[in-house]
Design an enzyme around this catalytic site. Structure first.
Site, mmCIF file in Angstrom:
data_model
loop_
_atom_site.group_PDB
_atom_site.id
_atom_site.type_symbol
_atom_site.label_atom_id
_atom_site.label_comp_id
_atom_site.label_asym_id
_atom_site.label_seq_id
_atom_site.Cartn_x
_atom_site.Cartn_y
_atom_site.Cartn_z
ATOM 1 N N THR B 469 0.893 23.572 44.888
ATOM 2 C CA THR B 469 1.680 23.961 43.724
ATOM 3 C C THR B 469 3.102 23.424 43.743
ATOM 4 O OG1 THR B 469 1.956 25.967 45.021
ATOM 5 C CG2 THR B 469 0.448 26.076 43.171
ATOM 6 N N ARG B 610 13.273 30.083 33.380
ATOM 7 C CA ARG B 610 13.800 28.829 33.937
ATOM 8 C C ARG B 610 12.693 28.098 34.691
ATOM 9 N NH1 ARG B 610 19.029 27.894 35.281
ATOM 10 N NH2 ARG B 610 19.498 30.100 35.599
ATOM 11 N N VAL B 685 4.348 29.937 36.186
ATOM 12 C CA VAL B 685 3.772 29.167 35.078
ATOM 13 C C VAL B 685 2.401 28.592 35.453
ATOM 14 C CG1 VAL B 685 4.788 26.925 35.667
ATOM 15 C CG2 VAL B 685 4.497 27.556 33.256
ATOM 16 N N GLU B 687 -0.500 29.782 36.003
ATOM 17 C CA GLU B 687 -1.725 30.267 35.364
ATOM 18 C C GLU B 687 -1.645 30.212 33.849
ATOM 19 O OE1 GLU B 687 -3.320 33.034 38.946
ATOM 20 O OE2 GLU B 687 -2.386 34.091 37.309
#
Lengths: 316, 726
Positions: B469, B610, B685, B687
């Site tokens: 990730t 953000r 973010v 998923e």
């Protein structure tokens, strides 16, 4: 994978003789299917005869104006050959629709014809399968089983597996001939339509090859011309076996040939159905798929085959 | 550090590193094949032998006999452990089926033996020599539709607002439909794998592929009944997880048992054909959705009832997860039923709940928009809410769903689409466009880290994982920003149980939680450095600390300075609803003859606070979109209802999307900040990118063909008889 002994014979006839002599022997060519099956102990040869390096890897022109393809010619080389691309584009298109670049680099012409079904019950040794273990039953024909990918015609109560090859479907449409050498050292020719057997009560017997007999070449008759298309239908855009595939050779007068993949234990074609081609897809399929016996899950293949051919006839 | 109130301004407001695009710092290791994955820890355990598992051959029942003598005497075999030789092991956190031990078979391919041998091939061959006799369990009812029929209307609603029956009675527009989503497999590239050294049966080292190290540690300790202090778990690189590696799995358990039995370290990877039935998957769902609306488009009733399955004691899948909160509506009833079934274990898969729930709800929204003769983008905008509809005193912390829809419609050219289904063609292809809303909760968890300043280098230690990730990168950015240092001067050390416990990776809570934990540790380090130097109001910039009369480079601090802290989340967050929002737009082609469906372009607009690193965040979103294409068009674990197992248990037959399925993908991140969510004003973010994609494709298929398909995947067998006549 079970332990096995290994040898590299000197020539094709010696390979065939050894294969007949040693019980439980298997030929190894590209290995793209055999090795997978050995790892899963679906194939358990005690002796492996490696036919790589026996020559048989060239494409030569025949006196009849056709081509003679060595059994060890890779799928990549065959599909890319300029004579194949020019005179037998159906074959190039069918091969390119199958597997991946890496697999096609290893897979051979003879090996492609001999690949085994991808039926999930054949692939799981915990499951009954008359093809893998004769007499154990057909896992795909029991209540609640998964049969969406499997055959709709030419099947039997013992087996509803399909032959997975794309190349073979094109070979069938092109009337290829399989050349072999027998254990006795004799050569033999088997028309492609007689090469693959229907399962009947003996789904473990998949081809007309006798024990030990080795494919040496696949011969294509003189080019038949026409427009040649191969439409392979699958859920994702690449790297999947056909739900239905249609090989079509269409002449300017509307006559031609149709062979199907993904529906039967062998490439599926009939002269009677070919004759219906000028009458359209529905007419062809009503003959070609007459006697179909789909499961509830795969009955859509009947409609899909007809609609796929309809699209091609419009495009051709 | 306790996060006790919404953050107004802080050092991230003029960030120099956070928020900037940065290539992942572990990229070179991965593309050169030198990142040490769990099965390849030759650096750490060079003498490890090979373990190979055996899985149960029946759906459920009991083992009556096992004979492993032939396996034990096979060439190269060092040890065989069968499940009958040991008592059922204790279960780890969130494990439903036991991972090993005892005679009971709870699901197909449940591990029942492990073989250890000198080579992989020897171990595999010997495993096939183990003879097993079974007594099969009573055939089970595996019909989820029938279970839904039985349970519909029973039980207390999970959410109940107002008189929903009355709303449906009175509404001028009502839709009422059934939807189905199939069982899905994570199908991550790296199978579950572990190398374990438990050679002496005393201390244990586990090099594994796992998303949550601390949970894994506790689970291993519980499973084997040993103290946590005697276990070390490392998982520095993970080849994908998607939730499949949240909890302890059989690979680590079998490698540990094999290691103890053979007296050597053992490595074991689950063979691909075992992964789908041995490990966990997302439950199939049956969903009935009823919507009621006024003529002006306002929803007056939302009624969502669903069913999923699991082994007794499990959680199944809750596809109604988003329904209480995503859209405004005067009345609402929501209920999910979880049905016990003796099938392989169901558990979390990327966006558990919302992923399968939005597959249905966002088709229903499209259907209602059509019933209202309203643009589906406008219909969603009308039904936006800025508060929790069931608790209007609870506002969303930061919600820009409307802007997602508007920005997306603009960028996609939504207004130019054909609005009459079935009327746009490109040769043989029917072309359609679809939209869907995206929602995923914004959970945060406590997360700790250690920050060490040593000779001008900053070392960050936390048991946080990077499952592909980008954790290494975004945590280094966060640390560099907080310390006013260069990212090149930060060394990240992750995923080791010797390090402070973190949130781990899952539920898209990993990035916001662990980045906040690193921020907390670095702020503590700043305080300590300032204190050591006797500076008040120290500032950290350009690798220097300044304040008062002091202005010195951090590299001039000779003594190592080390601090540890964790982020803790204050109760004030309960006064807010926190979520992430998005909109997906797709163009779909459906072959008019064959029904082959291919996605031609995709756009996602995301509102997730953000964005710490636009490159890694974009990778997460487009990865989710790829998964959504698979979910929409091909992924389907095929249940053999007679035998109770998933028959298509390999990557040839379980079809995830391949490269040829994926068109150009565009991602727009809204420039939003959520000061309630985290000190970084960031939310997860990873998923969100999946949520709603499949429904956008289904809606696109409808727009292309005029055929509404409510059963996934959207394969041609479900609609070929409704395509235009030939």
């Amino acid at each position: 994978m079970r332990a096995f002994s290994y040898e590299k014979p000197a020539d094709p006839a010696a390979a065939a003789a050894r294969a007949a002599e040693v019980e439980g022997a298997k030929f190894l060519a590209g290995g793209t299917n055999l090795l997978d099956l050995m790892k899963l102990e679906i194939e358990t040869p005690v002796h492996v005869i490696d036919v790589n390096g026996l020559g048989l890897d060239e494409i030569t022109e025949t006196e009849e104006g056709g081509l003679r393809i060595g059994t060890l010619v890779t799928n990549t080389a065959l599909s890319a050959d300029s004579r194949i691309r020019r005179d037998y584009p159906l074959l190039t298109r069918a091969i390119a629709a199958g597997a991946t670049g890496q697999l096609r680099n290893k897979a051979t012409t003879g090996g492609n014809l001999l690949q085994r079904t991808r039926c999930p019950y054949f692939y799981d040794t915990n499951m009954p399968c008359n093809k893998r273990k004769p007499g154990s039953g057909c896992g795909a024909l029991t209540e609640g089983a998964f049969s969406r990918q499997l055959g709709v015609i030419g099947t039997s109560d013992a087996c509803i597996a399909t032959h997975p090859s794309d190349m073979a479907v094109a070979m069938r449409a092109l009337d290829a001939v399989v050349e072999t050498v027998t254990p006795a050292g004799m050569t033999r020719e088997i028309p492609i339509e007689e090469f693959h057997l229907l399962p009947g009560d003996t789904p473990e017997q998949e081809t007309a090859l006798m024990p030990g007999e080795l494919i040496t070449h696949v011969r294509l008759p003189a080019p038949v011309g026409g427009t040649q298309e191969y439409h392979k239908v699958r859920d994702r855009a690449s790297y999947a076996f056909a739900l239905v595939s249609v090989a079509l050779v269409r002449q300017s007068d509307g006559s031609g040939r149709v062979a199907l993949g993904g529906v039967a234990p062998k490439p599926w074609r009939s002269d009677a159905a070919d004759k219906e081609l000028p009458n359209g897809a529905s007419a062809v399929m009503s003959v070609l798929l007459d006697g179909a016996r789909p499961t509830e899950e795969n009955a859509f293949k009947i409609t899909l085959a007809e609609r796929t051919l309809a699209a091609m006839l419009k495009e051709a | 550090m306790k996060f006790t109130q919404p953050v107004d301004s802080n050092l991230f407001d003029d960030a120099k590193v956070v928020g900037k695009p940065m290539q992942r710092i572990d990229g070179p290791l991965k593309v050169t094949g030198t990142a040490p994955y769990a099965y390849e820890r030759n650096d750490a355990a060079p003498d490890a032998l090979y373990g190979y598992p055996l899985g149960a051959a029946i759906g459920h029942g009991r083992i009556t006999r096992m004979d492993a003598e032939a396996a034990r005497s096979a060439p190269g075999v060092r040890a065989v452990v069968t499940t009958l030789e040991i008592d059922p092991l204790e279960k780890g956190i969130n494990n439903v089926a036991r991972l090993f031990g005892g005679a009971e078979v709870q699901h197909y391919h449940q591990a029942i033996a492990v073989v250890v041998a000198d080579t992989f091939e020897q171990a595999r061959a010997a495993s096939a020599l183990i003879e097993v006799d079974y007594e099969e369990g009573t055939p089970a009812d595996l019909d989820l539709d029938a279970a839904f029929e039985r349970m519909q209307g029973t039980g207390e609603p999970d959410t109940l607002v107002g008189d929903v029956e009355a709303a449906f009675r009175d509404a001028p527009h009502v839709i009422d439909q059934m939807y189905h989503t199939p069982a899905e497999s994570h199908t991550m590239m790296e199978p579950h794998a572990s190398t374990v050294d438990w050679s002496d049966g005393e201390d244990m080292t586990v090099w594994t592929s796992n998303q949550m190290i601390n949970v894994n540690l506790k689970s291993i300790a519980a499973t084997f009944g040993i103290d946590r202090e005697r276990i070390r778990v490392e998982s520095p690189y993970v080849g994908g997880g998607f939730g499949s590696k949240l909890w302890l799995r059989a690979d680590a358990v079998l490698a540990a048992l094999g290691s103890r039995a053979a007296g050597v370290p053992v490595k074991l990877a689950l063979p691909r054909p075992m992964v789908m039935n041995n490990t966990t998957h997302r439950s199939a769902t049956v969903q009935r959705i009823r919507l009621a609306a006024r003529a002006d488009g306002h929803l007056t009733g939302i009624w969502h009832e669903a069913a999923a399955y699991c082994l007794p004691g499990g959680r199944g899948e809750n596809p109604t997860a988003q329904t209480p909160i995503f859209y405004a509506g005067d009345t609402r009833r929501v209920k999910n039923h979880v049905v016990d079934m003796p099938l392989p274990e169901t558990a979390d898969m990327r966006a558990p709940g919302e992923a399968s729930g939005l597959m249905a709800l966002e088709i229903a929204m499209d259907e209602m928009a059509e019933a209202l003769d309203m643009d589906p983008v406008q219909f969603r905008i009308i039904n936006d809410t800025q508060v929790d509809p069931a608790n209007p005193d609870i506002p969303f912390s930061d919600r820009h769903f409307v802007e997602c829809l508007e920005r997306g419609a603009e960028a996609f050219g939504w207004s130019k689409r054909n609005t009459t289904p079935g009327e746009q063609r490109d040769g043989d292809w029917l072309i359609g466009h679809g939209v869907a809303g995206a929602y995923r909760g914004a959970l945060v968890l406590p997360s700790g880290a250690r920050a060490i300043l040593d000779g001008g280098k900053l070392i960050i230690e936390t048991d946080m994982t990077d499952i592909g990730t980008g954790s290494y990168t975004i945590l280094a950015q966060t640390a560099a920003e907080t310390m006013g240092m260069d990212v090149a001067d930060v060394e990240m050390r992750l995923a080791n149980s010797a390090f402070p416990a973190s949130s781990g990776s899952g539920g898209q809570f990993g990035a916001p939680s662990s980045a906040s934990g690193v921020y907390a540790a670095c702020m503590a380090l700043r305080d300590k450095i300032a204190g050591n130097l006797g500076i008040e109001d120290a500032s950290f910039n350009g690798g220097r600390v300044t304040g008062g009369d002091t202005d010195m480079a951090l590299s001039e601090i000779n003594e190592e300075v080390s601090t540890e802290d964790a982020i803790q989340w204050g109760d004030f967050q309960k006064d807010y609803a926190m979520g992430t929002f998005g909109a997906h737009f797709v163009e779909v082609g459906v072959h008019a003859y064959t029904g082959e469906t291919r996605v031609r372009r995709m756009l996602a607009v995301c509102d997730a606070g953000r964005i710490i690193n636009p490159i890694t965040a974009r990778s997460q979103v487009i990865g989710g979109m790829v998964m959504g294409v698979g979910a929409a068009l091909s992924e389907d674990m095929a249940l053999d209802r007679g035998r109770g197992f998933f028959a298509n248990h390999d990557m040839a037959n379980y079809e995830v999307a391949v490269h040829a399925d994926i068109p150009e993908q565009e991602v727009i991140f809204l420039d939003t900040l959520d000061g309630v969510a985290t000190p970084l004003k960031a939310k997860g973010v990873g998923e969100l990118g999946l949520c709603g994609v499949a429904a956008a494709i289904a809606n696109g298929l409808y727009n292309a063909t005029g055929i509404r398909v409510r059963d996934y995947p959207l394969t041609m067998d479900k609609f070929i008889d409704r395509l235009p006549a030939i």
